[in-house]
Motif scaffolding. Sequence first.
Motif, PDB file in Angstrom:
ATOM      1  N   TYR A   3       0.837  -1.194   0.000  1.00 58.95           N
ATOM      2  CA  TYR A   3       0.000   0.000   0.000  1.00 58.95           C
ATOM      3  C   TYR A   3       0.876   1.250   0.000  1.00 58.95           C
ATOM      4  O   TYR A   3       1.969   1.261   0.572  1.00 58.95           O
ATOM      5  N   SER A   4       0.347   2.303  -0.606  1.00 55.82           N
ATOM      6  CA  SER A   4       1.075   3.567  -0.640  1.00 55.82           C
ATOM      7  C   SER A   4       0.975   4.259   0.713  1.00 55.82           C
ATOM      8  O   SER A   4       0.138   3.914   1.550  1.00 55.82           O
ATOM      9  N   VAL A  14      -3.936   8.594  10.437  1.00 58.82           N
ATOM     10  CA  VAL A  14      -2.803   9.460  10.753  1.00 58.82           C
ATOM     11  C   VAL A  14      -2.458  10.260   9.504  1.00 58.82           C
ATOM     12  O   VAL A  14      -2.993  10.012   8.421  1.00 58.82           O
ATOM     13  N   THR A  15      -1.545  11.197   9.641  1.00 58.51           N
ATOM     14  CA  THR A  15      -1.166  12.005   8.495  1.00 58.51           C
ATOM     15  C   THR A  15       0.007  11.361   7.758  1.00 58.51           C
ATOM     16  O   THR A  15       0.778  10.574   8.335  1.00 58.51           O
ATOM     17  N   VAL A  16       0.137  11.714   6.506  1.00 60.02           N
ATOM     18  CA  VAL A  16       1.293  11.264   5.727  1.00 60.02           C
ATOM     19  C   VAL A  16       2.571  11.779   6.369  1.00 60.02           C
ATOM     20  O   VAL A  16       3.591  11.083   6.414  1.00 60.02           O
ATOM     21  N   ARG A  17       2.519  13.002   6.895  1.00 55.56           N
ATOM     22  CA  ARG A  17       3.684  13.579   7.570  1.00 55.56           C
ATOM     23  C   ARG A  17       4.128  12.715   8.750  1.00 55.56           C
ATOM     24  O   ARG A  17       5.324  12.515   8.980  1.00 55.56           O
ATOM     25  N   GLY A  37      10.864   5.155  -6.112  1.00 61.16           N
ATOM     26  CA  GLY A  37      11.367   5.458  -4.783  1.00 61.16           C
ATOM     27  C   GLY A  37      10.295   5.771  -3.760  1.00 61.16           C
ATOM     28  O   GLY A  37      10.608   6.188  -2.645  1.00 61.16           O
ATOM     29  N   HIS A  38       9.016   5.547  -4.114  1.00 64.48           N
ATOM     30  CA  HIS A  38       7.936   5.842  -3.186  1.00 64.48           C
ATOM     31  C   HIS A  38       7.778   4.717  -2.167  1.00 64.48           C
ATOM     32  O   HIS A  38       7.986   3.539  -2.475  1.00 64.48           O
ATOM     33  N   ARG A  39       7.374   5.089  -0.968  1.00 62.30           N
ATOM     34  CA  ARG A  39       7.191   4.121   0.110  1.00 62.30           C
ATOM     35  C   ARG A  39       6.030   3.185  -0.210  1.00 62.30           C
ATOM     36  O   ARG A  39       4.966   3.624  -0.646  1.00 62.30           O
ATOM     37  N   ARG A  40       6.232   1.880   0.074  1.00 64.12           N
ATOM     38  CA  ARG A  40       5.180   0.880  -0.066  1.00 64.12           C
ATOM     39  C   ARG A  40       5.155   0.035   1.210  1.00 64.12           C
ATOM     40  O   ARG A  40       6.197  -0.449   1.661  1.00 64.12           O
ATOM     41  N   TYR A  41       3.981  -0.145   1.788  1.00 63.21           N
ATOM     42  CA  TYR A  41       3.840  -0.825   3.071  1.00 63.21           C
ATOM     43  C   TYR A  41       3.152  -2.176   2.884  1.00 63.21           C
ATOM     44  O   TYR A  41       2.119  -2.265   2.217  1.00 63.21           O
ATOM     45  N   GLY A  42       3.725  -3.201   3.511  1.00 63.45           N
ATOM     46  CA  GLY A  42       3.137  -4.530   3.462  1.00 63.45           C
ATOM     47  C   GLY A  42       2.340  -4.826   4.722  1.00 63.45           C
ATOM     48  O   GLY A  42       2.222  -3.985   5.624  1.00 63.45           O
TER      49      GLY A  42
END
Length: 253
Positions: A3-4, A14-17, A37-42
Motif C-alpha cells: 500500500y502507498s 494518521v497524516t502522511v507527515r 522510490g515511493h514508500r510501499r507498506y506490506g
Amino acid sequence: MSYSVGQVAGFAGVTVRTLHHYDDIGLLVPSERSHAGHRRYGDEDLDRLQQILFYRELGFPLDEVAALLDDPDADPRAHLRRQHELLTARIEKLQKMATAVEHAMEARTMGIDLTPEERFEVFGDKDPEQYAEEVEQRWGGTEAYAESQRRTANYTKDDWQRMQAEAADWGERYAALIAAGDTPDSAAAMDMAEEHRQHICGWFYDCPYEMHQCLGEMYVSDERFKAFYDSVRPGLAEHLRDAIRANAARHPA
C-alpha cells in the motif's frame, strides 16, 4: 500486496507527515519502495503500525515505543497482553477521575458577576449560564468546581475579556501550528498543550497532567467541546488531545 503511504495514512487515521516521520526515525520503515522510490507498506508494516498506535494512544513516547517493539524477547501475544493490562488500568483510572474533571470552557459559566450589558459585551451571543445547571450536577462536589467558583466569583469584566483574549490568541497560534504541519508530539505542539494547561491553572483551578489528559479526552468525546475546538481549526480537538498526551508523557510524575 502493498500500500502507498497515502493509503496507509487513510487506513490508520494518521497524516502522511506522521508516517514520513516514523520512517525518518526508524520506527516504521516501509518494507518496499516503488521503482520511483515511493514508500510501499506490506501487511507486516501495518501490523507494526497498529502496535505503534496502540502504545501512542496510551501515551508512550516514541523512543519507548521503539524499544518495546524491537525487544527481541517479546512476541505479538505479549504485546497484546501488555496493552490489555494498560488499557484496563487506564479505564479504571479515568472512571475514578471522571467526577473530578471540569472543563475550562464550562468553568467560565460559574460565578459570573456581570450586568446583562457587560455579559453581552464579553460573551457576545453565547449565554455564559447555558451549562451552569449541568456543570453543578456533574462536578458540584469536586474541589475543582469549588476552586473555580471561588476564583471566577471575583472576576471583573476586564478579567473575563483578558482571559478570552488569551484563549483566542492561543487558538490562532495553535491553528497556525497545525497548518504548518506540526505533529502533536512536536516540541511546538507540546509547548502549546502546556500553555493550555497553564491557562486553566492560572484562571480556574489546579490542573495536574493526569486531569489535563482527561480534559483532552473530553474535548473529543463530547460533541460540544469538539465542535468548539474544531471551529477554530478542523481537527484541532484530536490534535490537541494527542499533544496533551505527549506533553504529559514528557513530564512523568
